[in-house]
Write a protein that holds these residues in place. Structure first.
Motif, PDB file in Angstrom:
ATOM      1  N   LEU A  25       0.818  -1.210   0.000  1.00  0.00           N
ATOM      2  CA  LEU A  25       0.000   0.000   0.000  1.00  0.00           C
ATOM      3  C   LEU A  25       0.852   1.260   0.000  1.00  0.00           C
ATOM      4  CD1 LEU A  25      -2.790  -1.081   2.492  1.00  0.00           C
ATOM      5  CD2 LEU A  25      -2.870  -1.048   0.004  1.00  0.00           C
ATOM      6  N   SER A  71      -5.622   1.870   7.584  1.00  0.00           N
ATOM      7  CA  SER A  71      -5.314   2.104   6.181  1.00  0.00           C
ATOM      8  C   SER A  71      -6.429   2.803   5.419  1.00  0.00           C
ATOM      9  CB  SER A  71      -4.998   0.768   5.494  1.00  0.00           C
ATOM     10  OG  SER A  71      -3.856   0.165   6.047  1.00  0.00           O
ATOM     11  N   PHE A  72      -7.682   2.571   5.834  1.00  0.00           N
ATOM     12  CA  PHE A  72      -8.780   3.052   5.003  1.00  0.00           C
ATOM     13  C   PHE A  72      -9.900   3.790   5.733  1.00  0.00           C
ATOM     14  CE2 PHE A  72      -6.910  -0.551   2.767  1.00  0.00           C
ATOM     15  CZ  PHE A  72      -6.667   0.008   1.530  1.00  0.00           C
ATOM     16  N   PRO A 152      -6.255  -3.718  -0.919  1.00  0.00           N
ATOM     17  CA  PRO A 152      -7.426  -2.852  -1.078  1.00  0.00           C
ATOM     18  C   PRO A 152      -8.694  -3.577  -1.518  1.00  0.00           C
ATOM     19  CG  PRO A 152      -5.484  -1.776  -1.978  1.00  0.00           C
ATOM     20  CD  PRO A 152      -5.085  -3.199  -1.673  1.00  0.00           C
ATOM     21  N   ARG A 183      -7.052   3.875  -2.801  1.00  0.00           N
ATOM     22  CA  ARG A 183      -6.672   4.476  -1.530  1.00  0.00           C
ATOM     23  C   ARG A 183      -7.778   5.297  -0.890  1.00  0.00           C
ATOM     24  NH1 ARG A 183      -0.378   6.396  -1.704  1.00  0.00           N
ATOM     25  NH2 ARG A 183       0.460   4.569  -2.747  1.00  0.00           N
ATOM     26  N   GLU A 184      -8.604   5.962  -1.690  1.00  0.00           N
ATOM     27  CA  GLU A 184      -9.489   6.988  -1.146  1.00  0.00           C
ATOM     28  C   GLU A 184     -10.961   6.716  -1.444  1.00  0.00           C
ATOM     29  OE1 GLU A 184      -8.067  10.498  -3.032  1.00  0.00           O
ATOM     30  OE2 GLU A 184      -6.276  10.651  -1.777  1.00  0.00           O
TER      31      GLU A 184
END
Length: 203
Positions: A25, A71-72, A152, A183-184
């Motif tokens: 990541l 992470s998220f 992810p 990522r977003e």
């Protein structure tokens, strides 16, 4: 003809094929002590009748949930909490190789009596027992193959379980392309997930 198109559309929305999602990541984790909205995640290991008394997944569930948050999710005010750890004995779901193209239908059918409607249920199966499927998500349920848990793909399928559709934006968690770049979430996606979580909480 309309029913065939509808079925294909349904499957495309929730079945996520394998692409290179094993790239590290490479971004800092963010944690919050007080996320705005929280959701319990039950982890359900799918096993065949032949090994019903043992687990072959070797997952540290607490570390897995912590990784998802850092992470998220925490950066968006969403907190996932470890719920129940269960085993589902189901030969049909354990090995989907004979159900190519029908994975999503089989998943939803075989889990309709085992998930908690007040939580999100995350089912785990062996990657070796699927053909070109990394995960599936819909209706508060997500299926993730064991090789994609720390990628992810996991938040992507949880997003589907919380009502999100695929995105065309590269780098978005819900993007269908280049999954290693996911990522977003967008503000709209975050609002939608929080809304679904609130509705589930109020049941």
């Amino acid at each position: 003809m309309k029913s065939v198109v509808a079925t294909l559309t349904f499957l495309l929305l929730i079945s996520c094929t394998i692409e290179n999602d094993n790239v590290p990541l490479g971004f800092d984790q963010v944690y919050s002590d007080d996320p705005e909205q929280t959701m319990m995640i039950d982890i359900i290991y799918v096993q065949p009748t032949s090994v019903s008394q043992q687990s072959s997944y070797n997952l540290d569930e607490s570390d897995f949930i912590k990784n998802l948050n850092g992470s998220f999710f925490h950066r968006y005010g969403i907190g996932l909490e470890k719920g129940d750890i269960k085993t589902l004995i189901n030969d049909e779901l354990y090995d989907l190789r004979d159900n190519r193209g029908e994975e999503s239908r089989i998943f939803l059918m075989q889990t309709q009596n085992s998930y908690n409607p007040n939580r999100v249920s995350l089912y785990i199966i062996k990657r070796a027992h699927t053909v070109n499927i990394a995960g599936i998500g819909k209706n508060q349920r997500a299926l993730i193959t064991d090789e994609f848990l720390y990628t992810p793909t996991a938040p992507h399928e949880i997003g589907h379980a919380l009502g999100l559709l695929h995105s065309t934006i590269e780098g978005n968690v819900m993007s269908k392309i280049r999954p290693h770049l996911r990522r977003e979430f967008t503000n709209a996606q975050v609002d939608q997930m929080k809304s679904v979580m609130k509705r589930i909480e109020d049941l």
